[in-house]
Scaffold this motif. Structure first.
Motif, mmCIF file in Angstrom:
data_model
loop_
_atom_site.group_PDB
_atom_site.id
_atom_site.type_symbol
_atom_site.label_atom_id
_atom_site.label_comp_id
_atom_site.label_asym_id
_atom_site.label_seq_id
_atom_site.Cartn_x
_atom_site.Cartn_y
_atom_site.Cartn_z
ATOM 1 N N ALA A 80 0.970 -1.096 -0.131
ATOM 2 C CA ALA A 80 0.073 -0.142 -0.014
ATOM 3 C C ALA A 80 1.073 1.475 -0.152
ATOM 4 N N PHE A 81 0.258 2.395 -0.814
ATOM 5 C CA PHE A 81 1.147 3.664 -0.731
ATOM 6 C C PHE A 81 0.298 4.655 -0.527
ATOM 7 N N GLU A 82 0.757 5.901 -0.291
ATOM 8 C CA GLU A 82 -0.074 7.194 -0.354
ATOM 9 C C GLU A 82 0.200 8.279 -1.142
ATOM 10 N N VAL A 83 -0.884 8.669 -1.883
ATOM 11 C CA VAL A 83 -0.776 9.802 -2.876
ATOM 12 C C VAL A 83 -1.747 10.818 -2.399
ATOM 13 N N PHE A 84 -1.450 12.180 -2.066
ATOM 14 C CA PHE A 84 -2.163 13.349 -1.727
ATOM 15 C C PHE A 84 -3.135 12.776 -0.515
ATOM 16 N N GLY A 85 -2.511 12.049 0.514
ATOM 17 C CA GLY A 85 -3.195 11.643 1.539
ATOM 18 C C GLY A 85 -3.932 10.625 1.276
ATOM 19 N N VAL A 86 -4.263 9.982 0.166
ATOM 20 C CA VAL A 86 -5.141 8.928 -0.281
ATOM 21 C C VAL A 86 -4.315 7.545 -0.033
ATOM 22 N N THR A 87 -4.926 6.736 0.823
ATOM 23 C CA THR A 87 -4.194 5.429 0.644
ATOM 24 C C THR A 87 -4.481 4.198 -0.353
ATOM 25 N N ILE A 88 -3.741 3.850 -1.143
ATOM 26 C CA ILE A 88 -4.026 3.276 -2.287
ATOM 27 C C ILE A 88 -3.567 1.653 -1.606
ATOM 28 N N PRO A 89 -4.783 0.698 -1.587
ATOM 29 C CA PRO A 89 -4.467 -0.679 -1.219
ATOM 30 C C PRO A 89 -3.978 -1.430 -2.253
#
Lengths: 347, 535
Positions: free
Chosen positions: A181-190
């Motif tokens: 998982a990683f984060e872009v603009f505060g959105v967690t991408i599972p």
């Protein structure tokens, strides 16, 4: 004007209404200044953990048994598989894999029996399927009390039987969600969850384009045509029921790891309805379904639910009105989808 | 005829999306005139009638251009009910009768003669008593006008198919303001004698001054009954002439838009060996509802085209259906010298025996799937063609299927916008061609075709028959053709078996006298003969 009409026709009225509703909710999010990134993360996660359950509708519809309202049957198989993996304390991704592997043979047997039953009640699959689900859930309420599970974390502090909800913290809570998982603009991408959904969708897509999948489709869409071409439509219907049950079993494990709990007893009772509503909103009918219907439908439906909760909480800060509101929205959408599902056709 | 026309179509234009189906259509129908409306499937006949009756399909697809005039006044008909009010009646291809009602109830439905009673004086018209005597009298009169002797009290469900058609016409004739009657292929389901009676009735109705539009595929009837012929082709009116100015060939050519070769290729006497039997029925009885077959023996020689004729409902259709495993049978079926367990699903197909069902929509096609899938399906399932293999996994090879399907579409002149279109959108004749394409592409050893030309136009009919002959002559495929149309059987078959009352009556040569066929079809035991190698 005709351009707009064309667009609406292609999109379909239900998807248009749901998209507008979603847009309205997003405007509310802006008005109440709710944390946007958190809400998007929530939407993605909810859509992901529910998608495999909705995917179980594909083989059922293709094979001609229609919407699989007997989804709880597969869910029970998944739960048993899951509990066995917990009993032996298999943790992490390995635990999920073990749960999947154990539940598949159970689902094959259950789906086979379910398919034979559905062949005897052609034309009333919807009603019979619903009650198969209800009956199995009720029967399992006794079984959960009596099954020989010995792991103390699964049972009540005192007395016999398994707990109502079993927290997965110790085993594989969010194991797929948090994988890569990683984060872009505060959105967690599972990432792990998305890849899992993509993998299952791909497998089903490959299946429906195979020779076996094409026979399944022929048996479902015109049983006489199938027989004329040497395919036994009763057999393909059983295959459809088995596959749908297997996918439901795998799906509940994906759902549980993302949700964080295994919910036993009466929890699986109504789990078929959100899955059915999702594919209906996605554009499927009682006789036709595509993978894209599953993906679009689940994403729309679950995003609305994910956003409705915090918006409701902002509008009604007092007590548990927000939860009531969420239930109203959820059941309202299901009711809307089912109301469009008349005479076996989704209009 | 110089009287004012009952009905005029002025510059009618209609398109479905970008597809123009009627272009600048003009024609009149005068009182007492019988106009035959002919054209191939998909030429626009049905669309024109849908416009006349204000069917929903027309409005939902954007209406039409031009005007419809009734007795010189422009009318805007927006529902079939309005059409009836304007004095237009229609007899449908499918029976629009209520089976559980009596003949008189059907004829007078919703127009029952009523009598007031005490109760209805208080409660209104719905409570009036039905005047049974007047109803019977009216029904009898209407039936007489179409030369039919049926008891008005009989239940419609019990009547033979042919008579139902007459009941339906009586119902229309009974309407007092009837000015124009549209008959949509009224003889399609009738036997020859019934058809003649019907034409007779049509003539006498028109003598009463009622105008008639007669839609048919049978050109003999055009000449037997009509004053004028209107020919449509691809939505264009190509001819509007008095019938006696045209010949049958001219009409046929105008319908298809190209000259037709003289008749069907005649059967050349071939060297077929009586000992070389590829297929045999031994004492076969089939339990197919409405088409029972009892204790039939027949032998088909390798390489022949074997015809099976007989009237509808007499059991001939059971032959193909039994071999395809659709209905249970007793007795023995032999193929290529060994016994064939045909009731097991798919068993016959495994031996390269293919089928074209008489029931296109119900059995022959996957209506919601594309033309490509429909054409390649049997070949894919039975012979694993059109599949890419990745180890254990197979994938449908859409590209290759599309190429081959397009080849068949070209060869059989299947009219569709795109091979990706669902087959349910094609017209009847084109759907039948898709059914043919599906079996042809699989290269069968033996082929059973049931009613291959039912309800399709002359161009498609010819193409299908020629195609059957071609695969028989060139590839040596043995064909069993089951058909109600004797003319068609005689044009391509080597021998023709006649089945009547579920029993084999005998086998005739294609050039046998008409009378012999007629007698055998009627099941007259005096003409049963030991024909060919059948018995």
């Amino acid at each position: 004007m005709s351009g707009i009409k064309d667009f609406v026709n292609r999109l379909g009225m239900p998807r248009l209404i749901m998209s507008i509703f979603l847009l309205l909710l997003l405007i509310m999010v802006a008005i109440y200044q709710l944390p946007f990134s958190m809400i998007v993360s929530q939407s993605i996660t909810r859509s992901g953990i529910n998608m495999v359950l909705a995917l179980a509708m594909v083989p059922a519809i293709k094979s001609g048994i229609g919407m699989n309202f007997g989804l709880p049957l597969g869910i029970i198989c998944g739960l048993i598989g899951g509990l066995i993996s917990l009993e032996y304390n298999i943790t992490g991704l390995l635990g999920i894999l073990a749960a999947w592997l154990i539940s598949v043979p159970l689902a094959i047997v259950a789906g086979w029996a379910y398919g034979l039953l559905l062949n005897k009640v052609k034309g009333s699959e919807l009603m019979v399927g619903t009650y198969v689900g209800f009956s199995v859930v009720s029967l399992m309420c006794i079984a959960w009390l009596k099954l020989p599970f010995n792991n103390p974390s699964l049972g009540w502090a005192m007395g016999d039987g398994l707990r109502v909800t079993i927290t997965l913290d110790e085993w594989y809570d969010k194991a797929l969600n948090e994988l890569w998982a990683f984060e872009v603009f505060g959105v967690t991408i599972p990432t792990g969850l998305i890849l899992t959904c993509a993998l299952f969708c791909l497998l089903v897509w490959i299946y429906i384009r195979s020779r076996a999948g094409m026979s399944l489709m022929a048996g479902g869409s015109n049983p006489n045509f199938a027989r004329y071409n040497g395919i036994n439509p009763n057999r393909t219907r059983v295959v459809g029921a088995i596959l749908s049950t297997i996918i439901a079993a795998l799906g509940i494990i994906v759902y549980a790891q993302g949700f964080g709990f295994y919910q036993l007893y009466s929890a699986p009772m109504t789990m078929a309805f959100p899955a059915v509503a999702a594919v209906l909103i996605g554009g499927a009918s009682a006789t036709k379904i595509k993978i894209s219907n599953v993906v679009i439908g689940t994403t729309l439906f679950q995003s609305i639910l994910a956003i409705a909760s915090p918006v409701a909480a902002a509008i009604f800060p007092e007590g548990n009105l927000a939860e009531v509101f969420r239930v109203i929205v959820s059941n309202g959408i299901i009711l809307y989808a089912l109301s469009k599902f008349e005479g076996g056709r989704f209009k | 005829m110089n009287s004012k026309p009952v009905l005029s179509f002025k510059n009618i234009e209609k398109s479905f999306g970008d597809n123009l189906v009627l272009t600048g259509l003009n024609f009149d129908v005068h009182p007492g005139e019988i106009v035959s409306l002919v054209g191939e499937n998909g030429s626009g006949k049905s669309t024109l009638m849908n416009i006349l009756f204000g069917m929903d399909v027309i409005r939902e697809t954007g209406g039409f251009k031009g005007t419809v005039q009734i007795e010189g006044n422009e009318v805007h008909i927006s529902s079939p009910l309005e059409a009836i009010e304007h004095g237009i009646g229609m007899v449908h291809q499918e029976f629009m009768l209520i089976p559980g009602f009596t003949v008189q109830q059907n004829i007078k439905l919703n127009r029952e003669p009523l009598r007031k009673n005490l109760f209805s004086r208080l409660m209104g018209k719905s409570f009036d008593t039905i005047d049974i005597d007047a109803m019977r009298r009216d029904a009898l009169r209407a039936l007489k006008r179409v030369h039919t002797n049926v008891t008005p009290e009989d239940h419609v469900a019990l009547l033979p198919v042919g008579i139902k058609q007459f009941v339906e016409i009586s119902r229309e004739v009974d309407k007092e303001n009837l000015k124009l009657l549209v008959l949509d292929e009224p003889t399609a389901v009738l036997t020859e004698t019934e058809a003649e009676q019907l034409l007779e009735a049509v003539r006498s109705i028109s003598d009463e001054g009622i105008a008639i539009i007669f839609i048919t595929h049978r050109l003999d009837e055009v000449f037997a009954v009509s004053d004028r012929v209107v020919i449509l082709r691809d939505g264009l009116l190509v001819a509007d002439e008095p019938t006696n100015k045209l010949t049958k060939t001219q009409i046929a050519e105008m319908m298809v838009g190209r000259p037709l070769a003289e008749s069907f290729a005649s059967v050349t006497k071939r060297n077929l060996l009586d000992e070389d039997i590829i297929f045999e029925f031994r004492d076969v009885s089939v339990d197919m509802p409405g088409e029972e077959l009892s204790h039939v023996n027949l032998k088909v020689r390798r390489g022949e085209i074997f015809g099976i004729g007989g009237l509808a409902g007499h059991g001939k259709l059971a032959v193909g259906n039994a071999v395809a495993g659709m209905y249970p049978y007793t007795g023995e079926v032999y193929f290529d010298g060994s016994i064939l367990n045909a009731s097991k699903i798919g068993e016959a197909l495994k031996h390269d025996i293919a089928f074209v069902s008489e029931d296109r929509k119900g059995v022959g096609l996957l209506l919601e799937e594309s033309v490509i899938i429909n054409i390649t399906f049997t070949d894919m399932i039975q012979k694993n063609h059109y599949l890419k293999k990745f180890g254990l996994i197979t994938q449908y090879d859409h590209e290759k299927a599309r190429q081959d399907a397009e080849r068949m579409i070209k060869e059989l002149e299947i009219r569709c916008h795109s091979p990706e279109d669902p087959v349910g959108r094609l017209s009847g004749g084109n759907q039948q061609k898709v059914c043919m394409a599906r079996v042809l592409i699989a290269n069968p050893k033996m082929l059973f075709v049931s009613e291959p030309t039912r309800g399709i136009d002359i161009g498609a009919k010819k193409l299908i028959l020629n195609r059957l002959q071609k695969i028989n002559h060139e590839s040596g495929v043995t064909i069993v053709m089951i058909s109600s149309e004797l003319g068609e059987l005689r044009s391509i078959c080597d021998r023709i078996a006649v089945i009547s009352g579920g029993e084999m009556q005998g086998i005739l040569q294609p050039d046998a006298a008409n009378a012999d066929y007629a007698l055998m079809m009627s099941g007259d035991p005096s003409v049963r003969q030991e024909g060919g190698v059948a018995r």
